[in-house]
Scaffold this active site. Structure first.
Site, PDB file in Angstrom:
ATOM      1  N   ASP A  79       0.867  -1.164   0.000  1.00 27.32           N
ATOM      2  CA  ASP A  79       0.000   0.000   0.000  1.00 27.32           C
ATOM      3  C   ASP A  79       0.912   1.224   0.000  1.00 27.32           C
ATOM      4  OD1 ASP A  79      -2.339   1.597   0.340  1.00 27.32           O
ATOM      5  OD2 ASP A  79      -1.918   1.695   2.482  1.00 27.32           O
ATOM      6  N   ASP A  85      -0.270   5.011   0.933  1.00 27.29           N
ATOM      7  CA  ASP A  85      -0.566   6.005   1.965  1.00 27.29           C
ATOM      8  C   ASP A  85      -0.479   5.410   3.362  1.00 27.29           C
ATOM      9  OD1 ASP A  85      -2.504   8.475   0.411  1.00 27.29           O
ATOM     10  OD2 ASP A  85      -1.749   6.715  -0.625  1.00 27.29           O
ATOM     11  N   GLU A 109      -1.780  10.531   4.188  1.00 29.53           N
ATOM     12  CA  GLU A 109      -2.867  10.141   3.303  1.00 29.53           C
ATOM     13  C   GLU A 109      -2.967  11.258   2.263  1.00 29.53           C
ATOM     14  OE1 GLU A 109      -4.789   7.427   3.262  1.00 29.53           O
ATOM     15  OE2 GLU A 109      -3.869   6.506   5.045  1.00 29.53           O
ATOM     16  N   LYS A 164      -6.615  -5.107  -5.573  1.00 30.46           N
ATOM     17  CA  LYS A 164      -5.269  -5.349  -5.048  1.00 30.46           C
ATOM     18  C   LYS A 164      -4.944  -6.840  -5.075  1.00 30.46           C
ATOM     19  CE  LYS A 164      -4.824  -1.268  -2.080  1.00 30.46           C
ATOM     20  NZ  LYS A 164      -4.257  -0.735  -0.839  1.00 30.46           N
TER      21      LYS A 164
END
Length: 303
Positions: free
Chosen positions: A104, A106, A113, A237
């Site tokens: 990932d 952020d 973020e 994802k």
């Protein structure tokens, strides 16, 4: 069964000695036990096998019960410690070396973020940050909240994107982690529900192989408040991780996945090694493994 316990002890209270005592009491046939000292922690790693395929069934059951109690004891000791991180892996097959790592972006590779940063730049930060927090905690549908927040950014200029990008700080240990993974021949990719403008540049900055994210739609130098194409969500994802794994000719057991939000949980629970890094409370509860104290480069001890 094959087992590997990796302990990161940030205390001075002898947690390693406590685990050594449990191992000795259970008469664990250790194959490997090694310790090293690092800047912020002492690392100890134990490797052992628990027999499940040899001897009579009653003997197998006896061993399984014995090692189940051992694993429970380890979890009980370590889960209560606030100055310890640990990863306890168990597998029916020898634990494989990691050759694909997906992340990932952020609050995992960077200390922000991005959508919140964009919102603060135009004066609607608190409004958007609240939605982000609820989404990452699993309280809101990811795609719905994503589109809701993105719509509020309509009119944001692309010149401002560059300013925000320059201000983004890496998560401590990110650079060292990527350097170490590249040296080990690990294929690294970003799988982000954020924006490709930032993910693409971050992958280049860190020397990663690929980045998958959401392309922002813009007209005449301004954001429209939409993305081009479907939103990259939790299921996306997982699909992308499988695609990368298959294209590289690897097994899913050779894949490391790292993230912090609720939309990362499916990939964390699918990868051979899924680690919640400084995860949200829900993620800590549901992820296979978690690291909450150490920096990102501690992951190198798991590959």
């Amino acid at each position: 069964m094959f087992h590997r316990l990796t302990l990161f002890d940030l205390s001075k209270e002898g947690k390693i000695a406590a685990i050594d005592k449990v191992m000795a009491t259970a008469d664990v046939p250790l194959q490997q036990s090694q310790q090293s000292t690092h800047a912020n922690y002492t690392l100890q790693q134990w490797c052992w096998n628990s027999p499940t395929e040899e001897g009579a069934m009653e003997c197998i059951n006896k061993h399984e019960t014995k090692y189940t109690l051992l694993l429970e004891s380890i979890h009980e000791i370590l889960s209560k410690q606030s100055t310890v991180d640990y990863v306890l892996q168990s597998s029916h097959q020898p634990i494989e070396n990691i050759k694909l790592a997906v992340f990932d972006m952020d609050s995992t590779l960077i200390q922000a973020e991005v959508m919140d940063e964009l919102a603060y730049a135009i004066g609607i930060g608190p409004q958007v940050a609240l939605i982000t927090a609820r989404s990452m905690a699993g309280e809101l549908d990811f795609e719905q909240s994503f589109r809701q927040r993105l719509a509020l950014l309509k009119g944001f200029t692309t010149n401002q994107l560059a300013t925000i990008n320059q201000s983004l700080e890496l998560m401590p240990g990110a650079q060292q982690l990527m350097q170490g993974l590249q040296e080990r021949g690990v294929y690294c990719a970003i799988l982000s529900g954020g924006f490709s403008y930032f993910a693409d540049r971050l992958a280049l900055r860190l020397g990663m192989q690929e980045a998958f994210s959401n392309p922002l739609e813009e007209v005449e130098g301004k954001l429209t408040g939409q993305v081009t194409g479907p939103v990259l969500d939790a299921s996306s994802k997982v699909e992308l991780m499988y695609q990368l794994q298959k294209s590289l000719g690897l097994s899913i057991h050779q894949c490391l996945a790292v993230g912090d939000g609720a939309n990362d949980l499916p990939m964390l629970n699918t990868a051979g090694l899924g680690v919640a890094f400084h995860g949200k409370p829900l993620v800590r509860q549901q992820a296979p493994h978690q690291l909450n104290q150490v920096d990102l480069d501690a992951l190198l001890h798991l590959v």
